[in-house]
Design an enzyme around this catalytic site. Sequence first.
Site, PDB file in Angstrom:
ATOM      1  N   ARG A 207       0.790  -1.232   0.000  1.00  0.00           N
ATOM      2  CA  ARG A 207       0.000   0.000   0.000  1.00  0.00           C
ATOM      3  C   ARG A 207       0.816   1.272   0.000  1.00  0.00           C
ATOM      4  O   ARG A 207       0.266   2.351   0.130  1.00  0.00           O
ATOM      5  CB  ARG A 207      -0.983  -0.043   1.173  1.00  0.00           C
ATOM      6  CG  ARG A 207      -1.970  -1.195   1.008  1.00  0.00           C
ATOM      7  CD  ARG A 207      -3.112  -1.168   1.990  1.00  0.00           C
ATOM      8  NE  ARG A 207      -3.956  -2.340   1.755  1.00  0.00           N
ATOM      9  CZ  ARG A 207      -4.189  -3.284   2.636  1.00  0.00           C
ATOM     10  NH1 ARG A 207      -3.683  -3.204   3.858  1.00  0.00           N
ATOM     11  NH2 ARG A 207      -4.951  -4.317   2.333  1.00  0.00           N
TER      12      ARG A 207
ATOM     13  N   GLY B  19      -1.523 -10.631  10.124  1.00  0.00           N
ATOM     14  CA  GLY B  19      -1.451 -11.990  10.624  1.00  0.00           C
ATOM     15  C   GLY B  19      -2.373 -12.271  11.782  1.00  0.00           C
ATOM     16  O   GLY B  19      -2.199 -13.248  12.502  1.00  0.00           O
TER      17      GLY B  19
ATOM     18  N   TRP C  31      -2.388  -3.881  11.027  1.00  0.00           N
ATOM     19  CA  TRP C  31      -1.938  -3.820   9.635  1.00  0.00           C
ATOM     20  C   TRP C  31      -2.356  -2.575   8.873  1.00  0.00           C
ATOM     21  O   TRP C  31      -2.038  -2.447   7.688  1.00  0.00           O
ATOM     22  CB  TRP C  31      -2.396  -5.054   8.875  1.00  0.00           C
ATOM     23  CG  TRP C  31      -3.856  -5.399   8.966  1.00  0.00           C
ATOM     24  CD1 TRP C  31      -4.439  -6.242   9.862  1.00  0.00           C
ATOM     25  CD2 TRP C  31      -4.914  -4.939   8.124  1.00  0.00           C
ATOM     26  NE1 TRP C  31      -5.787  -6.335   9.640  1.00  0.00           N
ATOM     27  CE2 TRP C  31      -6.111  -5.549   8.564  1.00  0.00           C
ATOM     28  CE3 TRP C  31      -4.970  -4.076   7.027  1.00  0.00           C
ATOM     29  CZ2 TRP C  31      -7.347  -5.317   7.959  1.00  0.00           C
ATOM     30  CZ3 TRP C  31      -6.202  -3.854   6.425  1.00  0.00           C
ATOM     31  CH2 TRP C  31      -7.371  -4.470   6.894  1.00  0.00           C
TER      32      TRP C  31
ATOM     33  N   ASN D  72      -8.730  -8.089  14.881  1.00  0.00           N
ATOM     34  CA  ASN D  72      -9.561  -9.053  15.596  1.00  0.00           C
ATOM     35  C   ASN D  72      -8.743 -10.013  16.455  1.00  0.00           C
ATOM     36  O   ASN D  72      -7.553 -10.194  16.241  1.00  0.00           O
ATOM     37  CB  ASN D  72     -10.378  -9.872  14.590  1.00  0.00           C
ATOM     38  CG  ASN D  72      -9.485 -10.617  13.611  1.00  0.00           C
ATOM     39  OD1 ASN D  72      -9.049 -10.058  12.612  1.00  0.00           O
ATOM     40  ND2 ASN D  72      -9.189 -11.879  13.894  1.00  0.00           N
TER      41      ASN D  72
ATOM     42  N   ASP E 145     -14.738 -11.485  12.950  1.00  0.00           N
ATOM     43  CA  ASP E 145     -13.595 -11.016  12.163  1.00  0.00           C
ATOM     44  C   ASP E 145     -13.772  -9.573  11.702  1.00  0.00           C
ATOM     45  O   ASP E 145     -13.364  -9.197  10.604  1.00  0.00           O
ATOM     46  CB  ASP E 145     -13.372 -11.938  10.948  1.00  0.00           C
ATOM     47  CG  ASP E 145     -12.025 -11.686  10.280  1.00  0.00           C
ATOM     48  OD1 ASP E 145     -11.082 -11.283  10.977  1.00  0.00           O
ATOM     49  OD2 ASP E 145     -11.918 -11.869   9.056  1.00  0.00           O
TER      50      ASP E 145
ATOM     51  N   ASP F 258     -12.241  -6.654  12.114  1.00  0.00           N
ATOM     52  CA  ASP F 258     -11.074  -5.843  12.493  1.00  0.00           C
ATOM     53  C   ASP F 258     -11.480  -4.386  12.700  1.00  0.00           C
ATOM     54  O   ASP F 258     -12.295  -3.849  11.945  1.00  0.00           O
ATOM     55  CB  ASP F 258     -10.032  -5.856  11.373  1.00  0.00           C
ATOM     56  CG  ASP F 258      -9.286  -7.170  11.285  1.00  0.00           C
ATOM     57  OD1 ASP F 258      -9.737  -8.140  11.889  1.00  0.00           O
ATOM     58  OD2 ASP F 258      -8.258  -7.204  10.603  1.00  0.00           O
TER      59      ASP F 258
ATOM     60  N   ARG G 188     -15.697  -1.512  10.432  1.00  0.00           N
ATOM     61  CA  ARG G 188     -16.076  -2.696   9.663  1.00  0.00           C
ATOM     62  C   ARG G 188     -17.334  -3.351  10.232  1.00  0.00           C
ATOM     63  O   ARG G 188     -18.081  -4.023   9.523  1.00  0.00           O
ATOM     64  CB  ARG G 188     -14.898  -3.669   9.696  1.00  0.00           C
ATOM     65  CG  ARG G 188     -15.004  -4.880   8.810  1.00  0.00           C
ATOM     66  CD  ARG G 188     -13.634  -5.527   8.708  1.00  0.00           C
ATOM     67  NE  ARG G 188     -13.665  -6.890   8.230  1.00  0.00           N
ATOM     68  CZ  ARG G 188     -12.594  -7.642   8.045  1.00  0.00           C
ATOM     69  NH1 ARG G 188     -11.390  -7.149   8.306  1.00  0.00           N
ATOM     70  NH2 ARG G 188     -12.693  -8.882   7.607  1.00  0.00           N
TER      71      ARG G 188
ATOM     72  N   ASN H 169     -14.036  -1.272   5.037  1.00  0.00           N
ATOM     73  CA  ASN H 169     -12.809  -2.004   5.330  1.00  0.00           C
ATOM     74  C   ASN H 169     -11.666  -1.006   5.427  1.00  0.00           C
ATOM     75  O   ASN H 169     -11.888   0.153   5.788  1.00  0.00           O
ATOM     76  CB  ASN H 169     -12.560  -3.094   4.270  1.00  0.00           C
ATOM     77  CG  ASN H 169     -11.846  -4.313   4.834  1.00  0.00           C
ATOM     78  OD1 ASN H 169     -10.682  -4.247   5.178  1.00  0.00           O
ATOM     79  ND2 ASN H 169     -12.552  -5.427   4.952  1.00  0.00           N
TER      80      ASN H 169
END
Length: 803
Positions: A402, A464, A514, A532, A575, A577, A602, A663
Site C-alpha cells: 500500500r 497476521g 496492519w 480481531n 472477524d 477488524d 467494519r 474495510n
Amino acid sequence: MKKLAIAFLVVCGVAAAAFFQVSAQEASSAGISPADTAQAVLDFNTTCAGCHGENAGGGDRAPALVDNPHLRTLDTGGIAAIIRSGQRGMPPFANLPQAEVNRLAAWLQSLNISGLQSAPPQQVAAGETIFFGAGGCSGCHMVHGRGGSNGPDLSAIAARSTTAEMDQWLDNPTSMMGTKSLSICPGWAFCADFQWAMQNIVLKSGEKLRGFARRKTEREVALQTLDGKFRMLPVDQIASIVQEKRSYMPQFHGSAAERANLLAYLGTLGGISAGPIEQGVRPVTQAEIDAVMHPRPGDWATYNGKRDGNHYNRLAQISVKNVKQLQPQWAFVPGGVGLEGEPIVVDGIMYVTGGPQVCALDARTGLSIWCTPRTNGLGVKRSARDGQSRDDQAPAPAGPNRGVGILGDRLFYTSDDAYLVCLNRLTGAVMWVQPLAEPSEKGKIYTSASVMIVNDLVITGIAGGDTPMRGFIVAFHAGTGKEAWRFYTIPKPGESLSETWVGRALETGGGATWHTGSYDAQTQTLYWAVGNPYPDTDPSERGGTNLYTNSVVALDAKTGTFKWHFQFTPYDTHDWDATQSMVLADTMWKGKPRKLLMTAQRSGVFYVLDRVTGEFLLAKPFVRKITWVDGFDPKTGAPHLMPGGEPTEAGTKTCPGVRGATNWYPPAFDPQTRLFYVMAAEDCGIYRTKGRIFGNNPDPSDAGLRLVRALDIETGNIVWEKPMPGPQETNYSGVLATAGGLLFHGEVGGDFAAVDARTGKTLYRFRTNDSWRATPMTYTVNGRQYIAGMAGQVLWAFALGTQ
C-alpha cells in the site's frame, strides 16, 4: 554463521533478490571433474539449448547462462533448485535424474564464479579505509547505507561482478561502458551512459545544469544533479546538451598494495545483512524532519496525504465547475495485479509500489526514473548446503503493497514477510533491512499497510491476526534502523491494569495492526487501530473482552507509552477488524470546538470520540443491514448485543458480512460540508466456527450492494448516498475529498468517478475497465493539479485539459 544478503539484480528484465553470500572457497570449488563437465555440456545441449543456446551461450527464448549475474549469487544447491522447480516462465524439470541435475548445477556454477572472496581481515579493513577515505569512492557510491548517491550502490558488487571486472573498472572506468557495466550498476537506466556520460545542459532560460541522465526520451530528460535532486526537463526547455567524453569516475591511482586492499574489501560486498546500521550513517537532519512533517502545499507526502488519517486535500483547481474537463494524462503499470497502493509525491517525484517493485516516476508525465525489486524482506530460500530443502523457507509472494514513507533521502516500506526496508530515494538501493518480528514469530505474521513517519521514527504494524500471533506496533530510528520502542496489542497477564485475555492467552492471539495509524502533532499522540482476536469466529478458547483487539490505542509517539484505548467490538466473533482509518479533525461539536476522532468501522458503526481523553461521544450504524447490535451505552459506548448472532458449526447469518460494512480503504471528512464520507457495503454473511469460515461467506438469497455514503458527524445520519449496483466485492476503493467541492472514488463497474460532495451527484466518469482496490489521491506539479489512482494493474493520472 553464513551471512544473509540481498543482491538487487536484473535478469532479462526480471528482478531477483536476497540470496546467500558465498565465500571464495565455496565459489571456486564447483567440484566437477573433466568427465562430468563433458557430460554436463552434452546434457545441457540436449535438454536446455533450445532456449538458452548451445553451451549456455544464450538463445532467442532465454538468456545466456555464462557469466550470468543471477547465477553468480547462487551455489550449486540454488541452481539445482531452479532446474528442479523452474521459475518465472522457465518450466520445472522435475523428472531429470538427480545425478544429472547435480552435474548441470555444478557445471553452470563453474561458469559463474563471482568476485566474492575471503581475504585476511586486516586487508579488508585497510581496503574499507581506502574506500571511505583517501580513495574517495564513498563520495559517489554507497555501501550498506554509507556513502553518496551519485553512483550505483555497491553493497552487492562482488555478488554480480568478478574480481577481474572490478579491477578493470578501477583501472579504466570509461572502458567498462557497454553490457558488462550492467553488472556494476543494475537498476540504473542507460548504465553505460552513466559510466562516462555526464550531461552538461543549458536551458533556454539560461540556467546551466550538470548531472546524470537517468532517463532519456524524445520528449524528456530525467536529470540527477550532483546536489542530490531530480530535474525533469521537457526537451522544449533545453537549449543544448553536451555529453562529456569520459567517465565521471576517475581512474584509481593508488599503489599496487592499496589496489589489492581495495579489491579485497570490494570482494566482501555480497549484499545487505539484516539489522541496523552500526556505524558511519548520516543522521537525519531537522530540516529533513521539518520537510516531511510540514510538507509543501501540493505534495502528497504520506499515506492519506496527511498524518491526521483524513483523505481530504485543500487543492481546489479541479472543482465542481470544471471537473467535466478532466482528462487522463498518463498511465503506468507498476507490476502486480489487484493493486491497493497509494503513491506519494514529493518535489514532483512520485514513489509507488507494485507487486514486485518500487518505482520513482516523474509525477507530471509518468516517466520511470528507476524501479527496484521490492524484496520480500530477506526472503531467503535456504540452499542445499544448509541441509534443508530450499522450499522450506520460500519467500512470501509479492502481493499488493500500500505504499512507501519518505524522510530525506530515504524511502521505507514493509515487505510481505515482515521486514522493514529502507531504500535510497535517488538510486532505489537498499540502505538497511530490519526484521519486524522475532525469529520464533516468523512465518506467522506478514506485512502491514504503508509506514508512518513521525519526526525521526518509522512506525509500522503487522498483519497476521488470523493466525496465533501477538500483534504489535513498532518504531525504528529512520537513520539507523535501530528499534526505538514496541507496543504489544495483547498484554500479558499482569502487564496492564486493563482486562486481558481469559484462557490460554498467547496460544490464541490476534490483535494485528496492519493499517496505517494517525498522528496528532499538537499532543504528540499516535492513534493506531487494532484487529480481531484469534481464533476469529471460534471463541471457545477465549473469553472476556479480549483487549486490545478491535480497539484504537492512543500512544505517546516518541516512547510508545500507552495513554488510553477505546474498544469498538468487545469479544469479536465475526472477524470485524477495527483496522479502519482514524480520522482526526478540529471542528465544532454540539456548538463548541472540539478535537475529534472519527471512524467508520467494519462492524457497520460510525463512532466519534474525544481524541484527547478518549471520551465516547457518538455511535450510530451507517448501514441498514446490521443484526449484531441494537444500541450503545450512552456513557461508555459499549454495544448492546442482540442474541442469536454467534457463529455456529452449521452457520449463522449475521450482518454485516465478513468483509465488513467498510474495510481498510480510506474515508474522508470535508471541513467545508462537515460531512464524513465512507465507501459502505450493505451485505450479510454466513458465519461458521469451523470449516470454510473465510472468503465472502455470502448469503445467495441476499446479494450485497456497495454505496458511497455521506454522514452528518453530529448525528451519524445518512445525508446522501450513491448506490453502485453490481458485484460489490469488485470494489475496494476509498474516497478522496478536495476543497474543489468534489469527492473522487472508483466505481463497482470499473469507472473512475467524481461527485458533488454536497449532493452526491456524479459529475464525471472515466472508463478504466478494471476493478478498483485503491483510492485516488491528489497533488500538484508546476502549479497544475492532478488526481491519480490505481485500477487493477494500472496507475492513472488525470488533470484538466491536455499536457
